[in-house]
Design a protein around this motif. Structure first.
Motif, PDB file in Angstrom:
ATOM      1  N   ALA A 154      -6.227  -2.670   4.629  1.00 43.82           N
ATOM      2  CA  ALA A 154      -5.455  -3.911   4.710  1.00 43.82           C
ATOM      3  C   ALA A 154      -3.964  -3.649   4.536  1.00 43.82           C
ATOM      4  CB  ALA A 154      -5.943  -4.896   3.657  1.00 43.82           C
ATOM      5  N   SER A 155      -3.611  -2.581   3.816  1.00 41.10           N
ATOM      6  CA  SER A 155      -2.207  -2.252   3.611  1.00 41.10           C
ATOM      7  C   SER A 155      -1.513  -1.819   4.893  1.00 41.10           C
ATOM      8  CB  SER A 155      -2.077  -1.128   2.568  1.00 41.10           C
ATOM      9  OG  SER A 155      -2.535  -1.553   1.304  1.00 41.10           O
ATOM     10  N   LEU A 156      -2.286  -1.537   5.926  1.00 41.62           N
ATOM     11  CA  LEU A 156      -1.724  -1.065   7.189  1.00 41.62           C
ATOM     12  C   LEU A 156      -1.603  -2.167   8.228  1.00 41.62           C
ATOM     13  CD1 LEU A 156      -3.766   2.255   7.309  1.00 41.62           C
ATOM     14  CD2 LEU A 156      -1.380   1.987   6.619  1.00 41.62           C
ATOM     15  N   LEU A 157      -1.902  -3.424   7.829  1.00 42.75           N
ATOM     16  CA  LEU A 157      -1.768  -4.545   8.752  1.00 42.75           C
ATOM     17  C   LEU A 157      -0.354  -4.658   9.295  1.00 42.75           C
ATOM     18  CD1 LEU A 157      -3.786  -7.338   6.900  1.00 42.75           C
ATOM     19  CD2 LEU A 157      -4.302  -6.464   9.170  1.00 42.75           C
ATOM     20  N   GLY A 158       0.636  -4.511   8.410  1.00 43.43           N
ATOM     21  CA  GLY A 158       2.032  -4.649   8.828  1.00 43.43           C
ATOM     22  C   GLY A 158       2.451  -3.566   9.799  1.00 43.43           C
ATOM     23  N   VAL A 159       2.063  -2.324   9.523  1.00 42.68           N
ATOM     24  CA  VAL A 159       2.397  -1.218  10.426  1.00 42.68           C
ATOM     25  C   VAL A 159       1.759  -1.426  11.793  1.00 42.68           C
ATOM     26  CG1 VAL A 159       2.162   1.262  10.806  1.00 42.68           C
ATOM     27  CG2 VAL A 159       2.701   0.411   8.534  1.00 42.68           C
ATOM     28  N   ALA A 160       0.505  -1.884  11.809  1.00 45.22           N
ATOM     29  CA  ALA A 160      -0.197  -2.109  13.068  1.00 45.22           C
ATOM     30  C   ALA A 160       0.510  -3.173  13.910  1.00 45.22           C
ATOM     31  CB  ALA A 160      -1.638  -2.533  12.794  1.00 45.22           C
ATOM     32  N   ALA A 161       0.919  -4.279  13.268  1.00 36.38           N
ATOM     33  CA  ALA A 161       1.613  -5.341  14.008  1.00 36.38           C
ATOM     34  C   ALA A 161       2.986  -4.876  14.480  1.00 36.38           C
ATOM     35  CB  ALA A 161       1.749  -6.582  13.128  1.00 36.38           C
ATOM     36  N   ALA A 216       2.215  -9.121   9.590  1.00 34.80           N
ATOM     37  CA  ALA A 216       1.304  -9.247  10.729  1.00 34.80           C
ATOM     38  C   ALA A 216       1.597 -10.519  11.506  1.00 34.80           C
ATOM     39  CB  ALA A 216      -0.143  -9.232  10.242  1.00 34.80           C
ATOM     40  N   ALA A 217       1.884 -11.617  10.787  1.00 34.50           N
ATOM     41  CA  ALA A 217       2.167 -12.885  11.455  1.00 34.50           C
ATOM     42  C   ALA A 217       3.487 -12.825  12.219  1.00 34.50           C
ATOM     43  CB  ALA A 217       2.200 -14.021  10.429  1.00 34.50           C
ATOM     44  N   VAL A 218       4.523 -12.273  11.594  1.00 33.82           N
ATOM     45  CA  VAL A 218       5.845 -12.235  12.221  1.00 33.82           C
ATOM     46  C   VAL A 218       5.853 -11.317  13.441  1.00 33.82           C
ATOM     47  CG1 VAL A 218       8.248 -11.532  11.904  1.00 33.82           C
ATOM     48  CG2 VAL A 218       7.086 -12.842  10.113  1.00 33.82           C
ATOM     49  N   PHE A 219       5.424 -10.070  13.253  1.00 31.17           N
ATOM     50  CA  PHE A 219       5.482  -9.119  14.362  1.00 31.17           C
ATOM     51  C   PHE A 219       4.363  -9.344  15.372  1.00 31.17           C
ATOM     52  CE2 PHE A 219       8.106  -6.848  11.265  1.00 31.17           C
ATOM     53  CZ  PHE A 219       9.184  -6.522  12.063  1.00 31.17           C
ATOM     54  N   ALA A 239       4.965 -13.214  21.983  1.00 31.45           N
ATOM     55  CA  ALA A 239       6.055 -13.840  22.733  1.00 31.45           C
ATOM     56  C   ALA A 239       6.627 -12.887  23.776  1.00 31.45           C
ATOM     57  CB  ALA A 239       7.152 -14.294  21.769  1.00 31.45           C
ATOM     58  N   ARG A 240       6.756 -11.628  23.405  1.00 29.97           N
ATOM     59  CA  ARG A 240       7.296 -10.637  24.344  1.00 29.97           C
ATOM     60  C   ARG A 240       6.306 -10.333  25.468  1.00 29.97           C
ATOM     61  NH1 ARG A 240      10.818  -8.173  27.553  1.00 29.97           N
ATOM     62  NH2 ARG A 240      10.316  -5.967  27.860  1.00 29.97           N
ATOM     63  N   PHE A 241       5.045 -10.134  25.105  1.00 32.19           N
ATOM     64  CA  PHE A 241       4.067  -9.682  26.085  1.00 32.19           C
ATOM     65  C   PHE A 241       3.726 -10.779  27.095  1.00 32.19           C
ATOM     66  CE2 PHE A 241      -0.436  -8.370  27.152  1.00 32.19           C
ATOM     67  CZ  PHE A 241      -0.046  -7.277  27.911  1.00 32.19           C
TER      68      PHE A 241
END
Length: 301
Positions: free
Chosen positions: A202-209, A283-286, A292-294
């Motif tokens: 779960a700590s890697l959610l941010g990196v993944a996003a 995760a929500a922000v990125f 939005a980009r894709f």
């Protein structure tokens, strides 16, 4: 609204062509086939297998190093090694915690950054992204599938480290009821359960996003992977600068090692919940930025 939208009765996604919209309208909103294909493709790549192999080797090296160092009967304690390293010789279960603490600051997020960074950009660079959008999937569905696949890799990578560490710990050291950081003894089964509950994946959610967002910005998989890993290293450096202490609680890596609090009695939940909340925010922000980009991206490859 295009003719394809009118006929289907559904709005087209931003940036989607009429061909894409017509194909998606004829398909169910979600199928597991695309997800299964994505998982199969990701985990069959030599790059993925090599990353998992490196992660599996880290606990082996740590265990052998501790075994050699304590071969004369001396303690492995002292020094500034990863958390729990001083207790490995008494209980091999602590090699699981030590291996996770050793791989989380760099090896695990680097591996996730490589997979996430290549998720969309790699398809564009290989010339397959346009065919994926036209034939089997819409943009939102494809992006969600990519992110879900990266998260499965996060879990798989964490489990590879944990299982490898447990196997090596059982071979090189005795196993028994572990002693928590608080000094209380718990059963081996409870210690193993706490190891499984560790929120490393779960700590890697941010990196993944973050990696997925970077992957939508370029058509070069190598550039996306390098940028993601570079951002990861930069954030790690910023988290070590004392003068930026006011910024630290907002960096996605700041609470990564909070999983050690699961080995307290009672469990100290404050930093654990802060970590989960921070990862969910990233995760929500990125994730939103990636969507939005894709969905507005002009896909030509």
């Amino acid at each position: 609204m295009s003719r394809a939208e009118t006929a289907a009765g559904v709005p087209a996604e931003a940036g989607a062509t009429e061909t894409e919209t017509a194909v998606r309208a004829a398909r169910p909103p979600w199928t597991l086939g695309l997800f299964r294909d994505e998982l199969r493709t990701t985990f069959r790549r030599w790059r993925t297998l090599a990353l998992l192999g490196v992660l599996a080797a880290v606990p082996v090296l740590v265990g052998i190093a501790v075994r050699i160092e304590t071969g004369d009967g001396s303690s492995s304690g002292g020094g500034g090694g990863p958390a729990f390293v001083s207790q490995i010789t008494n209980n091999g279960l602590f090699l699981v915690f030590t291996a996770l603490a050793a791989t989380l600051p760099f090896f695990l997020p680097m591996a996730v950054g490589v997979i996430a960074g290549d998720a969309v950009a790699g398809e564009a660079g290989a010339g397959t992204l346009r065919y994926l959008l036209v034939a089997p999937a819409g943009r939102t569905r494809l992006l969600l599938t990519k992110y879900a696949t990266v998260m499965v890799f996060c879990l798989a990578a964490t489990l590879v480290v944990a299982v490898s560490a447990l196997a090596v710990g059982a071979l090189l050291f005795p196993l028994g009821d572990p002693t928590t950081i608080s000094g209380t003894r718990i059963t081996f089964g409870e210690g193993l359960l706490r190891a499984l509950l560790m929120v490393v994946a779960a700590s890697l959610l941010g990196v993944a996003a973050l990696g997925l967002f970077v992957s939508t910005l370029t058509n070069s998989g190598i550039a996306a992977m390098a940028t993601t890993v570079g951002l990861l290293i930069t954030v790690q450096i910023l988290d070590q600068i004392p003068q930026l202490h006011a910024l630290h609680p907002y960096l996605f890596s700041h609470y990564w090692l909070s999983f050690a609090d699961l080995m307290r009695e009672p469990v100290y939940w404050d930093d654990l919940t802060k970590n989960l909340g921070l990862q969910a925010l990233y995760a929500a922000v990125f994730g939103s930025a990636a969507w939005a980009r894709f969905t507005t991206k002009d896909v030509t490859a």
